[in-house]
Design a protein around this motif. Structure first.
Motif, PDB file in Angstrom:
ATOM      1  N   HIS A   6       0.835  -1.200   0.000  1.00  0.00           N
ATOM      2  CA  HIS A   6       0.000   0.000   0.000  1.00  0.00           C
ATOM      3  C   HIS A   6       0.875   1.257   0.000  1.00  0.00           C
ATOM      4  O   HIS A   6       0.649   2.201  -0.763  1.00  0.00           O
ATOM      5  N   ASP A  33      -7.022   0.966   7.016  1.00  0.00           N
ATOM      6  CA  ASP A  33      -6.797  -0.101   7.989  1.00  0.00           C
ATOM      7  C   ASP A  33      -6.646   0.453   9.407  1.00  0.00           C
ATOM      8  O   ASP A  33      -7.253  -0.064  10.337  1.00  0.00           O
ATOM      9  N   HIS A  49     -13.678  -5.589   9.296  1.00  0.00           N
ATOM     10  CA  HIS A  49     -12.559  -5.300   8.404  1.00  0.00           C
ATOM     11  C   HIS A  49     -13.067  -5.072   6.982  1.00  0.00           C
ATOM     12  O   HIS A  49     -13.966  -5.748   6.514  1.00  0.00           O
ATOM     13  N   ARG A  50     -12.454  -4.108   6.330  1.00  0.00           N
ATOM     14  CA  ARG A  50     -12.865  -3.699   4.984  1.00  0.00           C
ATOM     15  C   ARG A  50     -14.346  -3.321   4.961  1.00  0.00           C
ATOM     16  O   ARG A  50     -15.086  -3.716   4.057  1.00  0.00           O
ATOM     17  N   HIS A  54     -13.383   1.556   4.425  1.00  0.00           N
ATOM     18  CA  HIS A  54     -12.905   1.194   3.089  1.00  0.00           C
ATOM     19  C   HIS A  54     -13.879   1.621   1.986  1.00  0.00           C
ATOM     20  O   HIS A  54     -13.831   1.083   0.891  1.00  0.00           O
ATOM     21  N   HIS A  86      -5.506   2.749  -1.760  1.00  0.00           N
ATOM     22  CA  HIS A  86      -5.638   1.575  -0.879  1.00  0.00           C
ATOM     23  C   HIS A  86      -6.854   0.743  -1.316  1.00  0.00           C
ATOM     24  O   HIS A  86      -6.779  -0.482  -1.415  1.00  0.00           O
ATOM     25  N   ASP A  90      -6.929  -3.097  -2.538  1.00  0.00           N
ATOM     26  CA  ASP A  90      -7.748  -4.118  -1.879  1.00  0.00           C
ATOM     27  C   ASP A  90      -8.748  -4.727  -2.857  1.00  0.00           C
ATOM     28  O   ASP A  90      -9.064  -5.912  -2.780  1.00  0.00           O
TER      29      ASP A  90
HETATM   30 ZN    ZN Z   1      -7.421  -2.535   3.647  1.00  0.00          ZN
END
Ligand code: ZN
Length: 177
Positions: A6, A33, A49-50, A54, A86, A90
Motif C-alpha cells: 500500500h 486499515d 474489516h474492509r 474502506h 488503498h 484491496d
Molecule cells: Zn485494507
C-alpha cells in the motif's frame, strides 16, 4: 494487501504528481486499515474489516473536498488519494472492497486475482513502481522539472515554447483536458 505494498504504490503514484505530498499519501495509504483500530477503540467493539473505513466513495469525496474546497499544499487531497489507492489495491484482491455505504457487497477489480502476501501482490506492486519510476525519469530528463500529467495539457508551457499563439493560450488556459 500488506502495508508495504500500500505504502509503496501510493507513494510512487504521488511522487509522479506531487513529490512534496508523499508523507500525506503514505499516511492515507494505510488509513483505511488503521482507522479501523481507531474506530474499534472509540466504540469498544471491533469494526468489521474492509467495512466503513474502506468506502471508495468516502475517500473520493474527501479528495474532491481537498481539490475544490480547502487543502494545505495538496496534503488533504493526497491523504484521501492514498485511501482511494488503498481501495484499488484491496479491490484487486480476492476479497475485494466496498464502493460505499449503500451496499455491503465488496467489489473486485480485474477479477480480484491478487492474493495478499503471495507473489501476485508483489508483482502488481513492482509493476506500479516501475511505471511510476519511468514516468518520473522521462519527465525529469525532459528538463521542465514539472510533473508529467498526460491528461492535463500544459497550455502555458506550450505558449512559452512557441507551440501555440497567445490567442490559443488565452482561449485554452482554463481547459484542463
Ligand atoms: Zn485494507
Amino acid at each position: 494487501m500488506k502495508w508495504v505494498s500500500h505504502i509503496a504504490i501510493a507513494g510512487a503514484v504521488c511522487v509522479v504528481f506531487n513529490p512534496a505530498a508523499v508523507p500525506a499519501a503514505v499516511l492515507g495509504s494505510t488509513a483505511p486499515d488503521w482507522f479501523e483500530w481507531v474506530l474499534s477503540a472509540m466504540q469498544r467493539r471491533r469494526v468489521k474489516h474492509r467495512g466503513i473505513t474502506h468506502y471508495l466513495a468516502a475517500w473520493l469525496i474527501v479528495a474532491a473536498a481537498g481539490h475544490f474546497v480547502w487543502d494545505w499544499n495538496g496534503w488533504l487531497f493526497w491523504f484521501a488519494m492514498g485511501g482511494a489507492i488503498h481501495w484499488i489495491c484491496d479491490a484487486l484482491t480476492v476479497s475485494g472492497a466496498p464502493l460505499g455505504w449503500w451496499s455491503d457487497r465488496r467489489m473486485t477489480l480485474f477479477g480480484g486475482k491478487v492474493q495478499t502476501g503471495r507473489p501476485s501482490e508483489y508483482i502488481v506492486t513492482i509493476v506500479v513502481l516501475v511505471i511510476c519510476a519511468a514516468v518520473v525519469w522521462v519527465t525529469r530528463s525532459h528538463g521542465n522539472g514539472g510533473p508529467f500529467v498526460p491528461f492535463f495539457y500544459d497550455w502555458a508551457g506550450f505558449y512559452r515554447a512557441g507551440l501555440v499563439s497567445a490567442h490559443e493560450w488565452r482561449a485554452n488556459r482554463f481547459n484542463l483536458f
